[in-house]
Design a protein around this motif. Structure first.
Motif, PDB file in Angstrom:
ATOM      1  N   PHE A  80       0.876  -1.158   0.000  1.00 57.83           N
ATOM      2  CA  PHE A  80       0.000   0.000   0.000  1.00 57.83           C
ATOM      3  C   PHE A  80       0.917   1.213   0.000  1.00 57.83           C
ATOM      4  O   PHE A  80       2.084   1.103   0.392  1.00 57.83           O
ATOM      5  CB  PHE A  80      -0.896   0.007   1.251  1.00 57.83           C
ATOM      6  N   SER A 139       1.871   2.590  14.674  1.00 60.06           N
ATOM      7  CA  SER A 139       1.475   1.764  13.534  1.00 60.06           C
ATOM      8  C   SER A 139       0.119   1.134  13.807  1.00 60.06           C
ATOM      9  O   SER A 139      -0.321   1.046  14.964  1.00 60.06           O
ATOM     10  CB  SER A 139       2.509   0.653  13.310  1.00 60.06           C
ATOM     11  N   ALA A 140      -0.514   0.672  12.742  1.00 60.46           N
ATOM     12  CA  ALA A 140      -1.792  -0.037  12.907  1.00 60.46           C
ATOM     13  C   ALA A 140      -1.556  -1.324  13.697  1.00 60.46           C
ATOM     14  O   ALA A 140      -2.426  -1.754  14.465  1.00 60.46           O
ATOM     15  CB  ALA A 140      -2.387  -0.353  11.553  1.00 60.46           C
ATOM     16  N   SER A 141      -0.379  -1.923  13.526  1.00 60.10           N
ATOM     17  CA  SER A 141      -0.083  -3.150  14.278  1.00 60.10           C
ATOM     18  C   SER A 141      -0.151  -2.882  15.781  1.00 60.10           C
ATOM     19  O   SER A 141      -0.725  -3.679  16.538  1.00 60.10           O
ATOM     20  CB  SER A 141       1.311  -3.676  13.933  1.00 60.10           C
ATOM     21  N   HIS A 184      -5.043  -8.877   7.815  1.00 58.19           N
ATOM     22  CA  HIS A 184      -3.604  -8.606   7.859  1.00 58.19           C
ATOM     23  C   HIS A 184      -2.921  -9.412   8.972  1.00 58.19           C
ATOM     24  O   HIS A 184      -3.498  -9.637  10.044  1.00 58.19           O
ATOM     25  CB  HIS A 184      -3.380  -7.105   8.102  1.00 58.19           C
ATOM     26  N   THR A 241      -5.556  -6.421   2.813  1.00 60.97           N
ATOM     27  CA  THR A 241      -4.295  -6.117   2.151  1.00 60.97           C
ATOM     28  C   THR A 241      -4.151  -6.828   0.798  1.00 60.97           C
ATOM     29  O   THR A 241      -3.613  -6.259  -0.147  1.00 60.97           O
ATOM     30  CB  THR A 241      -3.130  -6.513   3.083  1.00 60.97           C
ATOM     31  N   ASP A 266     -10.132  -2.676  11.551  1.00 62.10           N
ATOM     32  CA  ASP A 266      -8.839  -2.348  10.948  1.00 62.10           C
ATOM     33  C   ASP A 266      -9.096  -1.737   9.569  1.00 62.10           C
ATOM     34  O   ASP A 266      -9.415  -2.452   8.613  1.00 62.10           O
ATOM     35  CB  ASP A 266      -7.989  -3.623  10.830  1.00 62.10           C
ATOM     36  N   ASN A 295      -4.536   4.591   8.984  1.00 59.30           N
ATOM     37  CA  ASN A 295      -3.176   5.135   8.937  1.00 59.30           C
ATOM     38  C   ASN A 295      -3.083   6.368   8.047  1.00 59.30           C
ATOM     39  O   ASN A 295      -3.020   6.219   6.820  1.00 59.30           O
ATOM     40  CB  ASN A 295      -2.205   4.090   8.368  1.00 59.30           C
ATOM     41  N   HIS A 297      -0.493   7.616   7.622  1.00 55.46           N
ATOM     42  CA  HIS A 297       0.821   7.393   6.994  1.00 55.46           C
ATOM     43  C   HIS A 297       0.748   6.475   5.768  1.00 55.46           C
ATOM     44  O   HIS A 297       1.777   6.176   5.166  1.00 55.46           O
ATOM     45  CB  HIS A 297       1.868   6.899   8.004  1.00 55.46           C
ATOM     46  N   LYS A 298      -0.436   6.035   5.424  1.00 58.44           N
ATOM     47  CA  LYS A 298      -0.518   5.260   4.187  1.00 58.44           C
ATOM     48  C   LYS A 298      -0.950   6.155   3.019  1.00 58.44           C
ATOM     49  O   LYS A 298      -0.215   6.332   2.067  1.00 58.44           O
ATOM     50  CB  LYS A 298      -1.499   4.094   4.365  1.00 58.44           C
TER      51      LYS A 298
HETATM   52  N1  PLP Z   1      -3.820  -3.639   8.490  1.00 54.69           N
HETATM   53  C1  PLP Z   1      -3.882  -3.628   7.156  1.00 54.69           C
HETATM   54  C2  PLP Z   1      -5.192  -3.925   6.479  1.00 54.69           C
HETATM   55  C3  PLP Z   1      -2.732  -3.363   6.409  1.00 54.69           C
HETATM   56  O1  PLP Z   1      -2.786  -3.381   5.072  1.00 54.69           O
HETATM   57  C4  PLP Z   1      -1.523  -3.084   7.081  1.00 54.69           C
HETATM   58  C5  PLP Z   1      -0.298  -2.778   6.327  1.00 54.69           C
HETATM   59  O2  PLP Z   1      -0.265  -2.657   5.139  1.00 54.69           O
HETATM   60  C6  PLP Z   1      -1.519  -3.096   8.473  1.00 54.69           C
HETATM   61  C7  PLP Z   1      -2.679  -3.392   9.149  1.00 54.69           C
HETATM   62  C8  PLP Z   1      -0.264  -2.833   9.256  1.00 54.69           C
HETATM   63  O3  PLP Z   1       0.033  -1.493   9.218  1.00 54.69           O
HETATM   64  P1  PLP Z   1       1.261  -0.886  10.057  1.00 54.69           P
HETATM   65  O4  PLP Z   1       2.454  -1.002   9.175  1.00 54.69           O
HETATM   66  O5  PLP Z   1       0.868   0.526  10.329  1.00 54.69           O
HETATM   67  O6  PLP Z   1       1.393  -1.700  11.289  1.00 54.69           O
END
Ligand code: PLP
Length: 477
Positions: A80, A139-141, A184, A241, A266, A295, A297-298
């Motif tokens: 992404f 981060s989303a994680s 993800h 993703t 998410d 995010n 940041h995406k």
């Molecule tokens: N969730 C989804 C649907 C994603 O596509 C991604 C990363 O591409 C993430 C979570 C993880 O994102 P991050 O790198 O901010 O942890």
């Protein structure tokens, strides 16, 4: 380095940065180096004596730049996007100069109060309802991990943190988490870190649109309850993703409500599209969600890292993550937001500044225009591919992502097609004129076409498509 020298070098670096943004298109998108090639250019030992900045900048250009993959390149169609923008870079420079640690309100009240305000701006921009309170995570994680930890604590009356999982599991039964087969990998990672065990994660099959099947989710939850297990969290994804599946929040949320399960959404990538009113259908059922992540940041012009994490009940998050040693006590505690209690690390960067710069510089309208443009470009590119007899769309264009493969007449063997498309991807990326990554769609090797760079124009997408056609048709079969 004194401040006069700093000023001189900073001017030179800013010039370099502006030139880079202007000429990023001239680089191969994906770094064209072999493993170890960059390390071989670096001395094994640190310098005993300081070196001039000019020498460092020269080596940066000569030794490191060849190993850079250009995420801001307009022909970056991989993964992404992680797009940035000049105002975001300016704010990052200020953030670096201030060098704040934004762990407590007291350690920088402006950072804490700006974070609250700018995330509420973003909430309004996304059409998220009142009642969601935001915090910036790295981060989303991390946001997903914090949500799963909070879900675990809420489900155990905050006793897992106190007594450990083994002690509470005896009363609650093993805890289970649900997501779709397309979710993800950060969800699986969060479940492992939260101590729930990978075996407790149920990957629910998806339908033809790559969305979680709510009927199968309901059956899985009921089977777990009947077997004495404790469902604690469902993660629904807006924009998976691999192929941009959009899970339906309403039926999933109803299942969660019925069984008292935490619903985390998410929307790491697709969340940016919510700034478009015409995309808000994805939010139908959001009232059931306990937490949500997207995010900036995406796909919202904000430098990595900046992940907007919204929660319905900040107290639950804080109660899960709070710690209070003497050295972190401040007189304002209780009256202000001390964000160190809202996430995993204690130290936090001043990330709100770049989001503030971005939203103020562009305004909502220009951000909407960019996202709309990317969506339209992806739709057009998918239609060109669909129109060719030797190409096949494996996942339709949803938002700004679709998946395809080369399928020349006469080749029907799936393994051969997989190998052919692997070869196509390798060749495209070696060419350096565009960069793509792969996924599997219903078991088939597929090339993802993801559009989201700030400077991507129609001509870049057309050139990439010409490159794909030419490269594919020139492949040895
Ligand atoms: N969730 C989804 C649907 C994603 O596509 C991604 C990363 O591409 C993430 C979570 C993880 O994102 P991050 O790198 O901010 O942890």
């Amino acid at each position: 380095m004194n401040t006069d020298e700093f000023r001189r070098h900073a001017h030179a670096v800013v010039d370099w940065m502006a030139d880079y943004l202007d000429r990023v298109e001239q680089y191969p998108v994906k770094a064209q180096v072999r493993p170890g090639e960059i390390a071989a250019r670096l001395p094994p030992a640190p310098p005993e004596m300081g070196e001039p900045v000019e020498a460092i900048l020269r080596d940066f250009e000569r030794d490191l730049m060849p190993g850079v993959t250009h995420w801001q390149h307009p022909a970056f169609f991989a993964y992404f996007p992680a797009n940035n923008s000049p105002p975001s870079i300016l704010a990052e420079m200020l953030t670096a100069a201030l060098g704040l640690q934004c762990m407590l309100w007291q350690t920088s009240p402006a950072a804490a109060e700006l974070e609250g305000r700018v995330l509420d701006w973003l909430r309004r921009m996304l059409g998220l309802p009142d009642g969601f309170t935001g915090v910036i995570q790295d981060s989303a994680s991390s946001a997903t991990l914090c949500s799963i930890l909070t879900a675990r604590e809420r489900a155990t009356g905050w006793r897992a943190n106190e007594h450990g999982l083994a002690a509470v599991a005896a009363e609650t039964g093993p805890m289970t988490v649900y997501c779709s087969a397309e979710t993800h990998s950060s969800v699986e990672k969060a479940v492992k870190i939260a101590g729930l065990g990978r075996a407790s994660l149920r990957k629910i099959p998806v339908d033809a649109t790559f969305a979680m099947r709510p009927d199968t989710l309901a059956a899985a939850v009921e089977a777990d309850i009947a077997a004495g297990r404790k469902p604690v969290c469902v993660v629904a994804t807006l924009g998976t993703t691999g192929a941009s599946g959009i899970d339906r929040l309403r039926p999933i949320g109803e299942i969660c409500r019925r069984h008292g399960i935490w619903l985390h959404v998410d929307a790491a990538w697709a969340g940016a599209a919510l700034i478009l009113p015409e995309q808000r259908g994805m939010l139908d059922g959001i009232e059931y969600a306990d937490s949500f992540v997207m995010n900036p940041h995406k796909w919202l012009l904000t430098n990595f890292d900046c992940s907007a994490h919204y929660v319905r009940d900040p107290e639950a998050l804080i109660r899960t993550l709070a710690i209070l040693p003497e050295y972190l006590k401040t007189p304002e505690r209780g009256q202000v937001d001390d964000y160190r209690d809202w996430g995993i690390p204690l130290g936090r960067r001043f990330r709100a500044l770049k989001l503030w710069f971005v939203i103020r510089t562009y305004g909502v309208a220009a951000l909407q225009e960019m996202v709309r443009k990317h969506i339209a470009l992806a739709r057009d590119a998918a239609s060109w591919i669909e129109a060719e007899t030797d190409f096949e769309l494996l996942a339709p264009s949803v938002l700004a992502l679709f998946c395809f493969r080369y399928r020349p007449r006469g080749i029907d063997d799936e393994q051969r097609l997989d190998r052919l498309n692997e070869a196509l991807l390798l060749k495209l990326n070696e060419g350096g004129r565009a960069y793509f990554t792969q996924t599997r769609v219903s078991g088939k090797y597929a090339i993802r076409f993801s559009i989201g760079q700030r400077t991507t124009e129609r001509r870049h997408v057309e050139a990439a498509w010409a490159e794909i056609r030419e490269t594919a048709r020139g492949l040895e079969r």
